[in-house]
Write an enzyme that holds these catalytic residues in place. Sequence first.
Site, PDB file in Angstrom:
ATOM      1  CG  ASP A 103      -1.875  -1.112   1.283  1.00 44.15           C
ATOM      2  OD1 ASP A 103      -2.201  -1.639   0.211  1.00 44.15           O
ATOM      3  OD2 ASP A 103      -2.294  -1.482   2.400  1.00 44.15           O
TER       4      ASP A 103
HETATM    5  N1  URA Z   1      -1.206  -5.954   3.939  1.00 36.95           N
HETATM    6  C1  URA Z   1      -1.706  -4.692   3.950  1.00 36.95           C
HETATM    7  O1  URA Z   1      -2.748  -4.444   4.533  1.00 36.95           O
HETATM    8  N2  URA Z   1      -1.029  -3.741   3.289  1.00 36.95           N
HETATM    9  C2  URA Z   1       0.145  -3.976   2.631  1.00 36.95           C
HETATM   10  O2  URA Z   1       0.734  -3.053   2.063  1.00 36.95           O
HETATM   11  C3  URA Z   1       0.643  -5.280   2.639  1.00 36.95           C
HETATM   12  C4  URA Z   1      -0.056  -6.244   3.304  1.00 36.95           C
END
Ligand code: URA
Length: 246
Positions: A103
């Site tokens: 993310d």
């Molecule tokens: N899980 C999440 O919620 N975000 C990420 O970036 C990776 C794994």
Amino acid sequence: MRLDKYLVWSGFGTRKGVKKNLIRKGAVKVNGKVVRDSSYKLQKGDIVEVSGEIVPWPTEHIYIMLNKPQGVITATEDDFHGTVMDLIDHPLVHKMFPVGRLDKNTEGLLIITTDGILGHRLISPKYKVEREYYVETEGKLNEDMLRQAKEEGIVLEKSGTLMKVKDYDIIENEEDGAKLHMILTEGKYHEVKRIIGACGSRVSYLKRLRYGPLSLDEELEPGQWRELTEEEVEALKETVGLQDED
Ligand code: URA
């Protein structure tokens, strides 16, 4: 590069096959001389011939480890935001893609490569490749719920999705927040955030520390990258059943 690998990458078959059918039989010359040793180390500029035909230097794949900083998105291009690819100053960057997604506000290990077969397997749920995260949360975690996520899995209320945790290690868990390590193998959308949400808390900081056998190089500051070593690439391939034969 080893002679047998050179021929495998040039499409002459498996390592075993090129060794038995070409190299041992004396069909391969390097700079005009027959070479029967499949581990022979080629140097850039060496001329390799198979049965009298010159074999051009094969295109090698590129494998990169990036310590993704917060604030950039995991995509090859975006009209509005900076992407992880903008951080990779490499002549072949246009041929590369990120393996899976982190993310925008997640930091840490992101693999970037030109190797579609390896990349695809690393993200496929079929191969259950471990991803380890360091997580900080706002609010106390419901430890019973997390235990259940490990033992049986938990079904998320809104989507009905079954989420599983392979393992976890709680460093601290207080009223104002928790710190923990989590290992997941499914690669589902926002999986850490959704699991932590189901455990009554909210992720305030997330960093990926490991992908399969590959740990984030601690020398890399957020935004820095380096190419993987041959050993690291072999270890990744081995994890998903792509190791060289012999
Ligand atoms: N899980 C999440 O919620 N975000 C990420 O970036 C990776 C794994």
